[in-house]
Design an enzyme around this catalytic site. Structure first.
Site, PDB file in Angstrom:
ATOM      1  N   HIS A  82      -9.586   1.303   5.065  1.00 16.39           N
ATOM      2  CA  HIS A  82      -8.302   1.536   5.726  1.00 16.39           C
ATOM      3  C   HIS A  82      -8.486   2.570   6.835  1.00 16.39           C
ATOM      4  O   HIS A  82      -9.286   3.501   6.710  1.00 16.39           O
ATOM      5  CB  HIS A  82      -7.264   2.014   4.708  1.00 16.39           C
ATOM      6  CG  HIS A  82      -5.870   2.013   5.226  1.00 16.39           C
ATOM      7  ND1 HIS A  82      -5.374   3.022   6.040  1.00 16.39           N
ATOM      8  CD2 HIS A  82      -4.852   1.119   5.076  1.00 16.39           C
ATOM      9  CE1 HIS A  82      -4.118   2.752   6.354  1.00 16.39           C
ATOM     10  NE2 HIS A  82      -3.768   1.604   5.783  1.00 16.39           N
TER      11      HIS A  82
ATOM     12  N   SER B  79       2.799  -1.958  10.602  1.00 15.02           N
ATOM     13  CA  SER B  79       4.260  -1.806  10.579  1.00 15.02           C
ATOM     14  C   SER B  79       4.973  -3.131  10.336  1.00 15.02           C
ATOM     15  O   SER B  79       5.980  -3.449  10.985  1.00 15.02           O
ATOM     16  CB  SER B  79       4.765  -1.174  11.888  1.00 15.02           C
ATOM     17  OG  SER B  79       4.332   0.172  11.985  1.00 15.02           O
TER      18      SER B  79
ATOM     19  N   GLY C 111       2.892  -1.080   4.453  1.00 14.39           N
ATOM     20  CA  GLY C 111       2.885   0.349   4.176  1.00 14.39           C
ATOM     21  C   GLY C 111       4.267   0.863   3.870  1.00 14.39           C
ATOM     22  O   GLY C 111       4.792   0.728   2.764  1.00 14.39           O
ATOM     23  N   GLY C 112       4.924   1.455   4.881  1.00 16.74           N
ATOM     24  CA  GLY C 112       6.228   2.087   4.692  1.00 16.74           C
ATOM     25  C   GLY C 112       7.286   1.183   4.082  1.00 16.74           C
ATOM     26  O   GLY C 112       8.078   1.615   3.242  1.00 16.74           O
TER      27      GLY C 112
ATOM     28  N   GLU D  21      -6.854   5.060   7.763  1.00 20.31           N
ATOM     29  CA  GLU D  21      -6.634   6.444   7.371  1.00 20.31           C
ATOM     30  C   GLU D  21      -7.835   6.997   6.622  1.00 20.31           C
ATOM     31  O   GLU D  21      -8.145   8.195   6.714  1.00 20.31           O
ATOM     32  CB  GLU D  21      -5.352   6.541   6.534  1.00 20.31           C
ATOM     33  CG  GLU D  21      -4.108   6.334   7.383  1.00 20.31           C
ATOM     34  CD  GLU D  21      -2.880   5.907   6.604  1.00 20.31           C
ATOM     35  OE1 GLU D  21      -1.842   5.694   7.242  1.00 20.31           O
ATOM     36  OE2 GLU D  21      -2.966   5.779   5.363  1.00 20.31           O
TER      37      GLU D  21
ATOM     38  N   GLY E  18       2.442   3.067  10.893  1.00 15.19           N
ATOM     39  CA  GLY E  18       3.323   4.214  10.704  1.00 15.19           C
ATOM     40  C   GLY E  18       4.056   4.662  11.960  1.00 15.19           C
ATOM     41  O   GLY E  18       4.715   5.694  11.956  1.00 15.19           O
TER      42      GLY E  18
ATOM     43  N   ASN F 228       0.858  -1.175   0.000  1.00 15.18           N
ATOM     44  CA  ASN F 228       0.000   0.000   0.000  1.00 15.18           C
ATOM     45  C   ASN F 228       0.896   1.227   0.000  1.00 15.18           C
ATOM     46  O   ASN F 228       1.463   1.599   1.025  1.00 15.18           O
ATOM     47  CB  ASN F 228      -0.908  -0.003   1.232  1.00 15.18           C
ATOM     48  CG  ASN F 228      -1.778   1.248   1.302  1.00 15.18           C
ATOM     49  OD1 ASN F 228      -1.923   1.978   0.325  1.00 15.18           O
ATOM     50  ND2 ASN F 228      -2.353   1.498   2.474  1.00 15.18           N
ATOM     51  N   TRP F 229       1.033   1.849  -1.162  1.00 11.17           N
ATOM     52  CA  TRP F 229       1.948   2.990  -1.291  1.00 11.17           C
ATOM     53  C   TRP F 229       1.390   4.277  -0.710  1.00 11.17           C
ATOM     54  O   TRP F 229       2.112   5.266  -0.593  1.00 11.17           O
ATOM     55  CB  TRP F 229       2.280   3.224  -2.769  1.00 11.17           C
ATOM     56  CG  TRP F 229       3.173   2.184  -3.359  1.00 11.17           C
ATOM     57  CD1 TRP F 229       3.821   1.177  -2.705  1.00 11.17           C
ATOM     58  CD2 TRP F 229       3.534   2.049  -4.745  1.00 11.17           C
ATOM     59  NE1 TRP F 229       4.556   0.419  -3.581  1.00 11.17           N
ATOM     60  CE2 TRP F 229       4.388   0.926  -4.843  1.00 11.17           C
ATOM     61  CE3 TRP F 229       3.208   2.745  -5.900  1.00 11.17           C
ATOM     62  CZ2 TRP F 229       4.930   0.503  -6.052  1.00 11.17           C
ATOM     63  CZ3 TRP F 229       3.742   2.326  -7.112  1.00 11.17           C
ATOM     64  CH2 TRP F 229       4.597   1.215  -7.185  1.00 11.17           C
ATOM     65  N   LYS F 230       0.094   4.288  -0.421  1.00 11.76           N
ATOM     66  CA  LYS F 230      -0.549   5.495   0.103  1.00 11.76           C
ATOM     67  C   LYS F 230      -0.297   6.673  -0.864  1.00 11.76           C
ATOM     68  O   LYS F 230      -0.366   6.482  -2.067  1.00 11.76           O
ATOM     69  CB  LYS F 230      -0.078   5.767   1.525  1.00 11.76           C
ATOM     70  CG  LYS F 230      -0.289   4.546   2.442  1.00 11.76           C
ATOM     71  CD  LYS F 230       0.008   4.801   3.870  1.00 11.76           C
ATOM     72  CE  LYS F 230      -0.245   3.517   4.673  1.00 11.76           C
ATOM     73  NZ  LYS F 230      -0.065   3.729   6.129  1.00 11.76           N
TER      74      LYS F 230
ATOM     75  N   GLU G 267      -5.289  -4.403  10.899  1.00 12.93           N
ATOM     76  CA  GLU G 267      -4.277  -3.360  11.023  1.00 12.93           C
ATOM     77  C   GLU G 267      -4.528  -2.585  12.311  1.00 12.93           C
ATOM     78  O   GLU G 267      -5.350  -1.673  12.337  1.00 12.93           O
ATOM     79  CB  GLU G 267      -4.297  -2.433   9.806  1.00 12.93           C
ATOM     80  CG  GLU G 267      -5.674  -2.063   9.288  1.00 12.93           C
ATOM     81  CD  GLU G 267      -5.655  -0.793   8.488  1.00 12.93           C
ATOM     82  OE1 GLU G 267      -4.646  -0.539   7.842  1.00 12.93           O
ATOM     83  OE2 GLU G 267      -6.648  -0.046   8.548  1.00 12.93           O
TER      84      GLU G 267
END
Length: 279
Positions: free
Chosen positions: A121, A235, A256-257, A123, A196, A37-39, A190
């Site tokens: 998600h 994470s 994610g990151g 966010e 994050g 997930n590159w956001k 999640e």
């Protein structure tokens, strides 16, 4: 009398072994996913470079979810490379079309090569006010059109500290899957407190939560719950991937990151590919 007891014990052992083997078979049939997930990250050039560098595996379903503007270029890059990499979107609207400025419909996503879509998600729930009812509408539309939803659920730190994790997850599951009785979907647990932050749930805690999620799923979809892939998404990275892979109810990761760099994402793919070969 002794023969009756012996017969009873044999039947009990046979039933226990049969049940255990059945559970293991269902577990082995679940697909293993490593999803990026590159956001709101990456340019066109960075997308091309990333997709050129990453490897894929026949043992793991690899999916990349870029921002909407990069979906079609990503589709072309994947097609050109010949790599078995799936394409997913980060969000979708519940309506087929209409006056919804800035939104994207399911048919638009499918038109640019999408097979998957992330729904609910944390966010999106936090910044766009998505609730369980809206998540349910998007899930229903996606399944109707043949797009595989990646349904996200999870608790905040406040809810975790108040020992409301199970209550929150149960509400989100029943809300997201209301009146959903067919179609294939993926779940992603999640924990919001881990996204994050660099913190992550221990593999044991994640397994305990995933096991609970599967037990709730059984109440909703019955035995089909054993074949549904449940991913961990807080994470996850190259360093902790092996610990998650070892857990029986963790069927991959939503990254994610650590998915922004090809080498780290590749490392996670390799961990799950090796684990699948050894299982």
């Amino acid at each position: 009398m002794e023969q009756s007891i012996e017969s009873y014990i044999k039947n009990l052992v046979r039933e226990t072994i049969g049940h255990t083997l059945g559970q293991l078979q269902l577990q082995s049939e679940r697909r293993i996913y490593v999803i990026a997930n590159w956001k709101m990250n990456k340019t066109l050039a960075e997308t091309a470079e990333f997709l050129q560098k990453i490897n894929s595996s026949n043992n793991v379903s690899v999916v990349v979810c870029p921002p909407t503007q990069l979906l079609y270029p990503a589709h072309l890059f994947i097609k050109q490379s010949g790599k078995p990499v799936g394409l997913g979107a980060q969000n979708v609207h519940w309506a087929d079309k209409g006056a919804y400025t800035g939104e994207t419909s399911i048919s638009m996503l499918q038109d640019v090569g999408c097979e998957y879509v992330i729904i609910g998600h944390s966010e999106r729930r936090q910044y766009s006010g998505e609730n369980d009812q809206l998540v349910n509408m998007k899930v229903a539309q996606s399944l109707k059109a043949g797009l595989t939803p990646i349904i996200c659920i999870g608790e905040t730190l406040e809810q975790k500290n108040a020992q409301k994790t199970e209550q929150v997850l149960t509400k989100q599951l029943f809300g997201a899957l209301k009146d959903i009785d067919s179609g294939d979907f993926i779940l992603a647990y999640e924990p919001v407190w881990a996204i994050g932050t660099g913190q992550s749930a221990t593999a044991e805690l994640a397994q305990e939560t995933h096991s609970y999620i599967r037990s709730v799923l059984k109440q909703i979809v019955g035995q089909k719950a054993e074949s549904i892939s449940i991913l961990y998404g807080g994470s996850a990275n190259e360093s902790n991937a092996a610990e998650y892979r070892a857990m029986p109810d963790i069927d991959g990761v939503l990254v994610g990151g650590a998915s922004l760099q090809a080498h780290s994402f590749d490392g996670i793919i390799n961990v799950f590919a090796k684990g699948e070969q050894n299982s």
